[in-house]
Scaffold this active site. Structure first.
Site, PDB file in Angstrom:
ATOM      1  CG  ASP A   1      -2.614   1.068   0.866  1.00 44.94           C
ATOM      2  OD1 ASP A   1      -3.022   0.123   1.091  1.00 44.94           O
ATOM      3  OD2 ASP A   1      -2.589   1.880   1.004  1.00 44.94           O
TER       4      ASP A   1
ATOM      5  CG  PHE B   1     -19.600 -11.349  -4.553  1.00 44.67           C
ATOM      6  CD1 PHE B   1     -20.549 -10.356  -5.379  1.00 44.67           C
ATOM      7  CD2 PHE B   1     -19.147 -12.083  -6.124  1.00 44.67           C
ATOM      8  CE1 PHE B   1     -19.976 -10.770  -7.138  1.00 44.67           C
ATOM      9  CE2 PHE B   1     -18.969 -12.067  -6.740  1.00 44.67           C
ATOM     10  CZ  PHE B   1     -19.451 -11.904  -7.409  1.00 44.67           C
TER      11      PHE B   1
ATOM     12  NE  ARG C   1     -22.961 -10.939   3.604  1.00 49.04           N
ATOM     13  CZ  ARG C   1     -23.017 -12.040   4.476  1.00 49.04           C
ATOM     14  NH1 ARG C   1     -24.631 -11.996   5.048  1.00 49.04           N
ATOM     15  NH2 ARG C   1     -22.464 -13.397   5.619  1.00 49.04           N
TER      16      ARG C   1
ATOM     17  CE  LYS D   1     -19.416  -5.788  -5.249  1.00 50.44           C
ATOM     18  NZ  LYS D   1     -18.455  -5.614  -4.435  1.00 50.44           N
TER      19      LYS D   1
ATOM     20  CG  LEU E   1     -37.245  -7.960   1.437  1.00 49.03           C
ATOM     21  CD1 LEU E   1     -39.132  -9.621   1.506  1.00 49.03           C
ATOM     22  CD2 LEU E   1     -37.289  -6.911   0.580  1.00 49.03           C
TER      23      LEU E   1
ATOM     24  N   GLY F   1     -27.240   2.211   2.718  1.00 47.69           N
ATOM     25  CA  GLY F   1     -25.306   3.347   2.751  1.00 47.69           C
ATOM     26  C   GLY F   1     -24.244   2.761   3.018  1.00 47.69           C
TER      27      GLY F   1
ATOM     28  CB  CYS G   1     -20.758  -0.867  -1.338  1.00 47.21           C
ATOM     29  SG  CYS G   1     -18.977  -1.692  -0.835  1.00 47.21           S
TER      30      CYS G   1
ATOM     31  CE  LYS H   1     -22.245  -4.806   6.933  1.00 44.01           C
ATOM     32  NZ  LYS H   1     -22.722  -5.297   6.103  1.00 44.01           N
TER      33      LYS H   1
ATOM     34  NE  ARG I   1     -16.300   3.611   3.566  1.00 43.03           N
ATOM     35  CZ  ARG I   1     -15.788   2.631   2.483  1.00 43.03           C
ATOM     36  NH1 ARG I   1     -14.869   2.215   1.392  1.00 43.03           N
ATOM     37  NH2 ARG I   1     -16.195   1.370   3.069  1.00 43.03           N
TER      38      ARG I   1
HETATM   39  C1  UGA Z   1     -22.475  -4.952   0.515  1.00 42.71           C
HETATM   40  C2  UGA Z   1     -23.001  -5.743  -0.504  1.00 42.71           C
HETATM   41  O1  UGA Z   1     -24.136  -6.717   1.072  1.00 42.71           O
HETATM   42  C3  UGA Z   1     -21.694  -7.134  -0.366  1.00 42.71           C
HETATM   43  O2  UGA Z   1     -21.947  -8.392  -1.463  1.00 42.71           O
HETATM   44  C4  UGA Z   1     -20.732  -6.123  -1.312  1.00 42.71           C
HETATM   45  O3  UGA Z   1     -19.421  -7.182  -1.741  1.00 42.71           O
HETATM   46  C5  UGA Z   1     -20.357  -4.814  -0.585  1.00 42.71           C
HETATM   47  O4  UGA Z   1     -21.572  -3.827  -0.228  1.00 42.71           O
HETATM   48  C6  UGA Z   1     -18.823  -4.300  -1.247  1.00 42.71           C
HETATM   49  O5  UGA Z   1     -19.260  -4.226  -2.794  1.00 42.71           O
HETATM   50  O6  UGA Z   1     -18.153  -4.550  -1.449  1.00 42.71           O
HETATM   51  P1  UGA Z   1     -21.656  -4.045   2.142  1.00 42.71           P
HETATM   52  O7  UGA Z   1     -21.539  -2.309   2.405  1.00 42.71           O
HETATM   53  O8  UGA Z   1     -20.916  -4.263   3.448  1.00 42.71           O
HETATM   54  O9  UGA Z   1     -22.223  -5.389   1.600  1.00 42.71           O
HETATM   55  O10 UGA Z   1     -23.438  -3.951   3.638  1.00 42.71           O
HETATM   56  P2  UGA Z   1     -24.999  -4.610   3.517  1.00 42.71           P
HETATM   57  O11 UGA Z   1     -24.821  -5.562   4.187  1.00 42.71           O
HETATM   58  O12 UGA Z   1     -25.166  -5.064   2.000  1.00 42.71           O
HETATM   59  O13 UGA Z   1     -25.601  -3.506   3.757  1.00 42.71           O
HETATM   60  C7  UGA Z   1     -25.681  -2.521   3.343  1.00 42.71           C
HETATM   61  C8  UGA Z   1     -26.441  -0.991   3.525  1.00 42.71           C
HETATM   62  O14 UGA Z   1     -28.123  -1.940   3.197  1.00 42.71           O
HETATM   63  C9  UGA Z   1     -26.565  -1.056   5.264  1.00 42.71           C
HETATM   64  O15 UGA Z   1     -26.568   0.484   5.788  1.00 42.71           O
HETATM   65  C10 UGA Z   1     -27.925  -1.566   5.682  1.00 42.71           C
HETATM   66  O16 UGA Z   1     -28.273  -1.294   6.951  1.00 42.71           O
HETATM   67  C11 UGA Z   1     -28.743  -1.516   4.422  1.00 42.71           C
HETATM   68  N1  UGA Z   1     -29.552  -2.339   4.834  1.00 42.71           N
HETATM   69  C12 UGA Z   1     -29.787  -3.382   4.676  1.00 42.71           C
HETATM   70  C13 UGA Z   1     -31.283  -2.020   4.847  1.00 42.71           C
HETATM   71  O17 UGA Z   1     -31.378  -0.761   5.409  1.00 42.71           O
HETATM   72  N2  UGA Z   1     -31.912  -3.205   4.890  1.00 42.71           N
HETATM   73  C14 UGA Z   1     -31.733  -4.595   4.728  1.00 42.71           C
HETATM   74  O18 UGA Z   1     -32.540  -6.041   4.852  1.00 42.71           O
HETATM   75  C15 UGA Z   1     -30.357  -4.631   4.628  1.00 42.71           C
END
Ligand code: UGA
Length: 436
Positions: free
Chosen positions: A32, A151, A153, A206, A252, A259, A262, A325, A332
């Site tokens: 890095d 992918f 999380r 993706k 759901l 937020g 990603c 989350k 971010r």
């Molecule tokens: C997301 C994808 O889920 C991953 O598969 C992907 O690899 C990643 O982006 C990426 O592009 O690197 P992540 O950003 O860690 O992962 O978070 P998520 O678990 O997807 O949650 C995203 C947002 O949606 C959070 O703010 C969460 O609170 C919100 N959310 C999630 C809801 O408001 N309702 C839901 O039912 C689920």
């Protein structure tokens, strides 16, 4: 002999990937340009919060397989180079900023050894892999480039990297696919689905996946708006439609929306790229997905206003949660923090609590009030906002919390608290998508 692996970019994705590759038995060097990050990682310290990662990092450093450096020359004997740098939203458009990806390729292209493989993992606009491959072949014709989207999380990064639910490889030759099969042999032995694609399809997989997830969340938040208008309950609706296996119950959870680093930037960059390709109409719906998502934040603020007679000046509001989350300290594009900033700007005296994200949140918004202890944060509140669904908040005792606040009104922005228990304890309980 085992393949030697380099990981370029040791942020969220790269640090996790490096530690996991090492735990699969490869010799790994993480590189890095940020000396602070490298210094921390070399000492076994993860610069962000991710359950299980620090332990794995320390274990792998101790094994002698995992090292870190700021010197790109360190990668020259590696067989596979993973590009894991960030692609944030550009400051002046919806498109992704590709400067880190290009800089990474420029740095390694002249020094990769013949026969090695460069593998992109960053989320990029479709067409990037082909462009980078041409550039690489011009500089170093004996090296190939493949794409292998990630992918993972946040909060489950180690588990998702070690046991992904699928592996997608964008390749232009059997030799490159074979090398990736050697890298992922442990996953293949576990029968992880393997999808071979061409370069553009692998990049699209993706952004298509993240767009689908964003759509699912905004769909349920749109239903929440209708439920509110019609006197329905979105949590019951979500449960009921989720039993249909074609729909599924995950993602759901209605509330203040998505937020993070990603989903929001990926759907915007996807729209921008589709526009460049002349396919903007196909993704017009994502504009609506984005608006529904941002509207959810405003709807919570409206509930706050309603409960505080439309005057927030001097009102003490406790915000539970700053991270985008739970199980993450990432702030971010955090919906929770955005709401906190907006109500503070409207005159409220905001105190924010979060089990892990206070420091990063403070760095961004030093003028807001922060409190490390949840009980102190709740003391004297005129209203409590539950905005990030940490387990700790679900375990709060509403009776005890009532004795701390000055007015027992709570808004559950994540539909994650047990409404009946809070109401039974004498709280005025509000939530998005339910009768208020
Ligand atoms: C997301 C994808 O889920 C991953 O598969 C992907 O690899 C990643 O982006 C990426 O592009 O690197 P992540 O950003 O860690 O992962 O978070 P998520 O678990 O997807 O949650 C995203 C947002 O949606 C959070 O703010 C969460 O609170 C919100 N959310 C999630 C809801 O408001 N309702 C839901 O039912 C689920």
């Amino acid at each position: 002999m085992k393949l030697r692996v380099s990981v370029i970019g040791t942020g969220y994705l790269g640090a996790t990937h490096a530690a996991c590759m090492s735990s699969m038995g490869f010799e790994v060097i993480g590189v890095d340009i940020d000396p602070t990050k490298i210094e921390l990682l070399s000492r076994g310290k993860v610069p962000f919060y991710e359950p299980g990662l620090e332990e794995l990092l320390q274990q792998e450093i101790a094994s002698g397989r995992l090292t870190f450096s700021t010197d790109f020359q360190a990668i020259k004997d590696c067989d596979v180079h993973f590009i894991c740098v960030g692609t944030p939203q550009s400051t002046n458009s919806l498109a992704a900023d590709m400067k880190y990806v290009d800089a990474a390729l420029d740095a390694i292209a002249p020094i990769c050894k013949p026969g090695s493989l460069v593998v992109g993992k960053s989320t990029v606009p479709v067409g990037t892999a082909a462009r980078l491959r041409s550039k690489l072949l011009e500089i170093n014709p004996k090296v190939d480039l493949a794409w292998n989207p990630e992918f993972l999380r946040e909060g489950f990064a180690v588990e998702d990297t070690l046991h992904p639910n699928r592996l997608v490889v964008g390749v232009t030759s059997d030799a490159s696919e074979d090398k990736l099969k050697e890298i992922y042999q442990k996953n293949l032995a576990e029968n992880t689905p393997w999808v071979r694609a061409d370069l553009p399809t692998s990049e699209l997989v993706k952004v298509a996946a993240n767009s689908f997830l964003a759509t699912k969340i905004s769909f349920i938040n749109a239903m929440a708006e209708v439920c509110e208008a019609a006197g329905g309950d979105v949590t019951v609706l979500a449960k009921a439609i989720g039993y249909d296996p074609r729909i599924g119950s995950r993602f759901l959870q209605a509330g203040i929306g998505f937020g993070g680093g990603c989903l929001p930037k990926d759907i915007r960059a996807f729209m921008a790229r589709a526009g460049e390709l002349g396919a903007d109409q196909a993704l017009e719906f994502l504009r609506e997905i984005d608006s529904i998502n941002l509207r959810a934040r405003q709807r919570v603020i409206e509930l706050v206003r309603k409960d505080l007679s439309d005057d927030l000046t001097g009102k003490k509001i406790t915000v539970l949660g700053a991270a985008f989350k739970p199980d993450s300290d990432d702030v971010r594009d955090s919906p929770a923090l955005d709401i906190a900033v907006q109500i503070a700007a409207a005159g409220a005296l905001v105190t924010i609590h979060d089990p892990k994200a206070i420091e990063p949140a403070k760095k961004r918004f030093p003028a807001l009030g922060f409190e490390e202890n949840v009980e102190s944060a709740l003391k004297g509140a005129d209203l409590v906002l539950h905005l990030t669904e940490w387990k700790q908040y679900r375990e709060l005792d509403p009776v005890k919390v009532k004795s701390l606040v000055s007015s027992s009104i709570i808004i559950d922005g994540r539909n994650a608290l047990d409404r009946e228990t809070w109401i039974a304890a004498g709280w005025k309980f509000r939530a998005l998508g339910r009768a208020n």
